[in-house]
Structures are given as C-alpha cells and as structure tokens.
Design an enzyme around this catalytic site. Structure first.
Site, short mmCIF file in Angstrom:
data_model
loop_
_atom_site.label_atom_id
_atom_site.label_comp_id
_atom_site.label_asym_id
_atom_site.label_seq_id
_atom_site.Cartn_x
_atom_site.Cartn_y
_atom_site.Cartn_z
CG ASP A 138 23.67 39.03 7.44
OD1 ASP A 138 24.10 37.67 6.91
OD2 ASP A 138 23.90 40.38 7.08
CG HIS A 145 33.36 40.83 6.78
ND1 HIS A 145 32.58 42.40 6.33
CD2 HIS A 145 31.97 41.55 8.03
CE1 HIS A 145 31.99 43.14 6.47
NE2 HIS A 145 32.08 42.94 7.29
CD GLU A 210 27.28 43.98 4.49
OE1 GLU A 210 26.86 43.02 4.66
OE2 GLU A 210 28.18 44.55 5.18
CD GLU A 212 25.47 39.40 3.83
OE1 GLU A 212 24.82 38.07 4.21
OE2 GLU A 212 26.37 40.13 4.30
CG ASP A 244 23.22 42.95 4.29
OD1 ASP A 244 21.73 43.48 4.13
OD2 ASP A 244 23.79 42.48 5.51
NE ARG A 248 29.37 48.88 4.36
CZ ARG A 248 28.83 47.67 4.76
NH1 ARG A 248 28.36 47.32 5.79
NH2 ARG A 248 29.14 46.68 4.43
CD GLN A 251 26.73 48.90 8.92
OE1 GLN A 251 26.87 49.14 8.01
NE2 GLN A 251 27.13 47.86 9.73
CE LYS A 264 23.98 45.23 7.07
NZ LYS A 264 25.71 45.08 6.42
CB THR A 268 18.17 41.79 1.35
OG1 THR A 268 18.21 42.67 2.95
CG2 THR A 268 19.44 40.53 1.49
CD GLU A 385 36.06 43.74 4.01
OE1 GLU A 385 36.73 42.37 4.24
OE2 GLU A 385 34.63 43.18 4.55
CA CA Z 1 25.67 41.32 6.38
#
Ligand code: CA
Length: 435
Positions: A138, A145, A210, A212, A244, A248, A251, A264, A268, A385
């Site tokens: 990834d 971002h 996420e 992607e 993904d 948080r 993380q 993560k 996915t 975000e």
């Molecule tokens: Ca990612």
C-alpha cells in the site's frame, strides 16, 4: 508503453446484451473488465467472467463451447482457471487479444449466440476475489492526503523531506483482503489516549475508511531484475477500488517506529471487477504537475511518456449510509469526490520504485495507491482528514453525526471515467458494512 485507443473503444459500438447499451452503465462493451464469480447457492468452482451490462459473460462456458477457439491455446486455458492469475501471467498481449475477441463477440454487429448458457445475471452471482493475491503493498501517493494527515500530527512539518523523492509504502497483509460486500468486524487492539498512562486492549473507537485505487500486477519480474519506468505498464493487468479500513486509535499507538500493522491488517475490501489498462486508454493524461520549486523525480522514476500520459482521469467517490438512514429509506450521502489524476506518483512510478531494489512482483500481486485526496474540501479520502481526526464531525441527513464509523455504517466506493467523445466506463462498487 501506454495502451492506445483502438476499435474496442469506438463509442458507436453496441452490444447484443441490451443492458450494456444503457447510458450510465458501468460496464458497456467498451469496458469488458475481468472478475471471478460463481452462481449463488451452487458449489461449482469459481470461474472467470467479464462484466457486460448487468450480466456476466462466463468465459469458462465460452471456452467449453469453442467460442474462444481463435485465441491461442494458452489464453483459452487461462479462461478456464478458477482465478485470473494464469491470464495475468500471460502479459499484456494475451489480455489485449482476449479483449479484442470479446469486443467482436459481444458486438451487436454479430448475431447473438444460440445458447444462453454463457450469460449469468450479476445479481444471481457471488462475486469473489479476482485473483489469489500473494502480496499486497500500500503506497501513500497523494501529496494532499500526506500533507493533511501530516498537519494533524506534525503542524510544523506536515510533509517529511523524503516525500517528493521516494514513493512511500508499507507492506500490507494479503490474507485479510476481502471481496466487496464482506462484513467488516470492528477490530480490538491496543489503544492509549493522550490522557492515559498505559494502553488498554479494547474495541477500536476510531474506525475509518480509506478510498484507494488498486493495481493488479500482470506479468511478473525475475528476482534481482528491476522494471524500468518505460516498461512498467507492461506489468499492469488493471485497476480496481480498494478500501483500506483503518483503526486510527490503534494506528496512533503502534505506528512508530516501523509503520502500520494491526491498525490496517484486520480487513481490506476490493471491488470485484478489474478494469484493464486497455479499457482505460481513452482516459489517460498528464501526471501530476509539480510546481517549479518541487524537485523532479530521480531519473529512474522519470520519463517523458510517464509525465505526459502517466495520469488516469478516473473520478472517485465515497458514499455512506447509516443503519438509521436505511431504516428511513434515505439514499446514501456522498462524503467525497476526487480525481485519481491528482496523485503525486503515477502507477508506473509506484511499480518501478517497488522493483528498483530487485524485488520481484508476481501475477496477482496487489499494489494500492494510498488514500486518494484532493486539495479542496470535499475531496478527502478518509474521515481522519474530513473530520480533522474526529474534532469536526459530519452531520448525516438524519441529524446523526459521525467523527468515525459506527456499527451499521455502510461505506461504498465508486469510480468511473467520463470524457467527451468516449463512452463512460465504471469500476463498479466496493462496499462494506462495519460492526
Ligand atoms: Ca492506506
């Protein structure tokens, strides 16, 4: 080499599969994406199909009926496999030959075949992972971002100095990649809030998506042999959507000093249809245009062709429904709309960089782009975000608010290419409901 526009992209082409001719279909005859499916409630082995309108063309059945006989034996064999890895391994020439054959076969200029055993309604089928994914990497290719996230954690230096030179990535977990629609279990993990002195093991409270784009590797490379930027796209089979999912709070506690791990690897999601680079040919354009004070990519990541044609004009969207919204029959709300052409690094640059140390990529490996975010409000590819790490919650049409995802929330990613003089094509959907 970049794929060129040819007769398969002709906007006047129509199919004898009527639903493929409807305006706004993700899967007109100009698209022809590959996937793996089985008829629901049946135990037959997975088989390869091509999405056409609201139907799936069963390539194994086509092969058995001798409808692919004009193609090389190797391609016919690959069409009867239970996943796309053998077709991917044959490289660009094979998938291109198959695309041309299918474009003619499905064309309204031909009489429809006498048998109806080769079409399966998509709603009746179970869509599976399209390939056996050996490895998953990834990237972190959106500078917007990277900057937005960096600001939350390092206001003084949002973007680290290596970003404009080296395409950043982490090695993800292939075993927990799931097909669209698979329920997503909220992970349990170590978290430590700033006001706590020791961590606790508890359910994630800051679950995020996420948005992607995934790139499936076609032909692989030999260990020790790098792929040049000029050759990179020869090793790309096609693109899909990737969510993904990210925890948080887990993380934030675990990511230093080696990067993401359990935040993560719990799941996915990917969309079921792989849109080939051939199908995307009309939608190619410039790579990210770097400002005058940005460094140029190092020579191994730079080519005139990549600068001029390395971008892909692919629109991407995130949609959400809460359980309450579904109870009230409210439509999904759009949380984000952005363009894949805004990525700082192109697919070719990511793939080239990945192999620059001699690392071998194999057919069916998945390379994801990293969260796709643009510069403006409304283009953020994740809640971290858009809600500023939860400090500015979103309001849903029911009046509910969301800092992060709650139980019952369904996230749907969508992608499509639209350009004057060509037929719109779509990537379909990547969905998941969180618990
Ligand atoms: Ca990612």
């Amino acid at each position: 080499m970049i794929c060129t526009v040819d007769a398969t992209h002709d906007p006047n082409l129509r199919s004898w599969v009527e639903s493929a001719n409807q305006a706004g279909s993700d899967f007109p005859i100009q698209n022809l994406p590959f996937g793996v499916f089985r008829r629901q409630h049946q135990v037959d082995p997975p088989r390869i199909g091509v999405a056409i309108g609201d139907q799936i063309l069963d390539l194994a059945a086509c092969s058995q009926l001798g409808l692919l006989q004009e193609l090389p034996d190797s391609v016919q064999m690959a069409c009867t496999a239970s996943n796309l890895n053998p077709l991917m391994a044959l490289g660009r020439m094979a998938s291109s030959a198959l695309r041309h054959h299918l474009s003619q076969f499905l064309s309204a200029a031909q009489p429809p075949p006498a048998t109806d055993d080769i079409l399966v309604p998509m709603t009746m089928a179970e869509l599976l992972l399209p390939a056996t994914i050996g490895d998953y990497t990834d990237f972190y290719a959106s500078i917007f971002h990277a900057t937005n996230v960096g600001k939350l954690f390092r206001p003084d230096q949002p973007l680290l100095p290596n970003y404009k030179y080296v395409p950043i990535a982490y090695h993800g977990r292939a075993s927990s990649i799931v097909s669209s629609g698979t329920p997503i279990h909220r992970p349990i993990g170590q978290r430590k809030a700033p006001n706590e002195t020791v961590p606790t093991l508890a359910p994630c409270q800051m679950l995020d998506y996420e948005l992607e784009v995934g790139c499936f590797v076609g032909k692989g490379n030999t260990l020790g042999e790098a792929i040049s930027i000029e050759q990179a796209e020869e090793h790309v089979f096609g693109l899909c959507l990737v969510n993904d999912w990210s925890a948080r709070d887990i993380q934030a506690w675990e990511y230093q000093p080696l990067g993401p791990f359990l935040a993560k690897s719990f799941a996915t999601s990917i969309s079921p249809w792989i849109i080939t680079l051939e199908a995307l040919a009309p939608f190619r354009g410039q790579a990210f245009s770097r400002s005058a004070d940005d460094p140029q990519p190092l020579p191994y990541l730079n080519s005139a062709t990549n600068q001029q044609q390395g971008g892909i004009n692919l629109r991407l969207e995130v949609w959400l429904t809460s359980a309450q919204m579904r109870q009230q029959n409210l439509p999904p709300v759009r949380l984000s709309s952005s363009s894949f052409q805004q990525m700082y690094w192109t697919v070719a640059q990511m793939l080239t960089h990945h192999t620059s140390n001699g690392c071998n990529l194999r057919p069916g490996d998945l390379i994801a782009s990293g969260t796709v975010s643009g510069e403006l409000a409304g283009t953020e590819g994740c809640l971290l975000e858009s809600t500023q790490r939860g400090s500015k919650p979103l309001t849903l049409p029911t009046g509910e608010t969301r800092a992060f995802l709650l139980a019952g929330d369904e996230v749907t990613l969508r992608g499509y290419c639209e350009q004057a003089e060509y037929t719109r094509i779509g990537l379909g959907e990547c969905r998941g409901i969180v618990s």
